[in-house]
Design a protein around this motif. Structure first.
Motif, mmCIF file in Angstrom:
data_model
loop_
_atom_site.group_PDB
_atom_site.id
_atom_site.type_symbol
_atom_site.label_atom_id
_atom_site.label_comp_id
_atom_site.label_asym_id
_atom_site.label_seq_id
_atom_site.Cartn_x
_atom_site.Cartn_y
_atom_site.Cartn_z
ATOM 1 N N TYR A 158 -0.901 0.876 -11.291
ATOM 2 C CA TYR A 158 -1.836 0.309 -10.321
ATOM 3 C C TYR A 158 -1.102 -0.679 -9.407
ATOM 4 O O TYR A 158 -0.399 -1.578 -9.893
ATOM 5 N N PHE A 159 -1.273 -0.507 -8.098
ATOM 6 C CA PHE A 159 -0.629 -1.352 -7.099
ATOM 7 C C PHE A 159 -1.668 -1.833 -6.080
ATOM 8 O O PHE A 159 -2.524 -1.040 -5.653
ATOM 9 N N PRO A 160 -1.595 -3.090 -5.645
ATOM 10 C CA PRO A 160 -2.517 -3.568 -4.599
ATOM 11 C C PRO A 160 -2.308 -2.796 -3.298
ATOM 12 O O PRO A 160 -1.182 -2.720 -2.786
ATOM 13 N N VAL A 161 -3.374 -2.230 -2.762
ATOM 14 C CA VAL A 161 -3.275 -1.460 -1.526
ATOM 15 C C VAL A 161 -2.859 -2.354 -0.360
ATOM 16 O O VAL A 161 -2.070 -1.942 0.508
ATOM 17 N N GLY A 162 -3.372 -3.592 -0.325
ATOM 18 C CA GLY A 162 -3.053 -4.484 0.778
ATOM 19 C C GLY A 162 -1.568 -4.750 0.915
ATOM 20 O O GLY A 162 -1.035 -4.816 2.027
ATOM 21 N N ARG A 163 -0.887 -4.893 -0.194
ATOM 22 C CA ARG A 163 0.547 -5.174 -0.159
ATOM 23 C C ARG A 163 1.382 -3.907 -0.049
ATOM 24 O O ARG A 163 2.454 -3.911 0.566
#
Length: 252
Positions: free
Chosen positions: A158-163
């Protein structure tokens, strides 16, 4: 399939010897496996074949094979049969654990196949681990992980979409999480925390890894952070328990 062990000298049963018949069968089969008559992962003769070979009933064979399963020498898979347990490999959990490097160190060929990538709303536990609001957009990248072409686990990254707005494309192009993170400017990262638990494999993971639902798995939940200590990834990895031994490194 190799000829049942009862046709070999080591499979001879001595009744009235003072040693239970099922124990003699277990000893004979263990000896056959130890001397490599049956290789790791190879399917063993059926209960019926072994019963005929040793001249006993199937219940006696079952008792013997259950004992070998308890010792970890044999794997009994419902609906599939009995197999020689496969050798496990040691997977190190350190501050800078890397799947590819870990396996290469053990002279195993690592592959990580992307099953799917989709944008999801962050569940409360993952949001908390990544320091973001519940429901914030995340990339979920699901991978099937193999060693020498054999499935050893499934991982959800899981990775932050914003970053990381293009993380799936970077992973698809680079082939590893480490290389994908470098492509988006994260040249190094470390493991901040890992939680380990055990459970039975889910139906979905069992299909991906071509394993029976009775197979136990080890689950690790990891938070990786960049050099500034900011979370970059949450990973929920599921390892096939009888293929992998997790070793946790400690640092002063």
């Amino acid at each position: 399939m190799t000829t049942p062990a009862g046709t070999m000298e080591s499979g001879h049963i001595e009744r009235g010897s003072g040693m239970a018949v099922w124990r003699q069968i277990a000893a004979a089969m263990e000896q056959a496996i130890r001397r490599s008559d049956y290789k790791p992962g190879e399917q063993l003769p059926t209960e019926k074949q072994l019963a005929q070979s040793f001249g006993v009933n199937r219940h006696t064979v079952r008792q013997a094979m259950n004992r070998l399963a308890e010792t970890g020498l044999v794997s009994i898979e419902q609906g599939r049969g009995m197999f020689v347990a496969e050798d496990s490999f040691e997977y190190m959990l350190g501050s800078r654990t890397r799947f590819t490097e870990n396996l290469q160190t053990m002279q195993k060929k690592p592959t990580r196949e992307m099953i799917f990538a989709e944008q999801v709303a962050a569940p409360a536990d993952i949001a908390r681990a990544l320091g973001m609001p519940t429901g914030a957009p995340l990339w979920q990248i699901e991978t099937l992980n193999k060693a020498d072409g054999k499935p050893v686990g499934v991982s959800s990254h899981y990775f932050p979409v914003g970053r990381f707005p293009d993380m799936p494309e970077h992973f698809a192009r680079e082939g590893t999480i480490t290389a994908a993170l470098k492509a988006v400017g994260v040249n190094d990262y470390r493991r901040r925390s890992t939680r380990v638990s055990a459970k039975l494999i889910s139906a979905g993971d069992a299909r991906l890894a071509d394993l029976p639902r009775t197979r136990p798995i080890l689950v690790t939940e990891t938070v990786n952070v960049d050099p500034q200590g900011k979370p970059v990834e949450f990973v929920r990895a599921r390892f096939v328990a009888d293929h992998v031994t997790l070793t946790i490194e400690h640092y002063e």
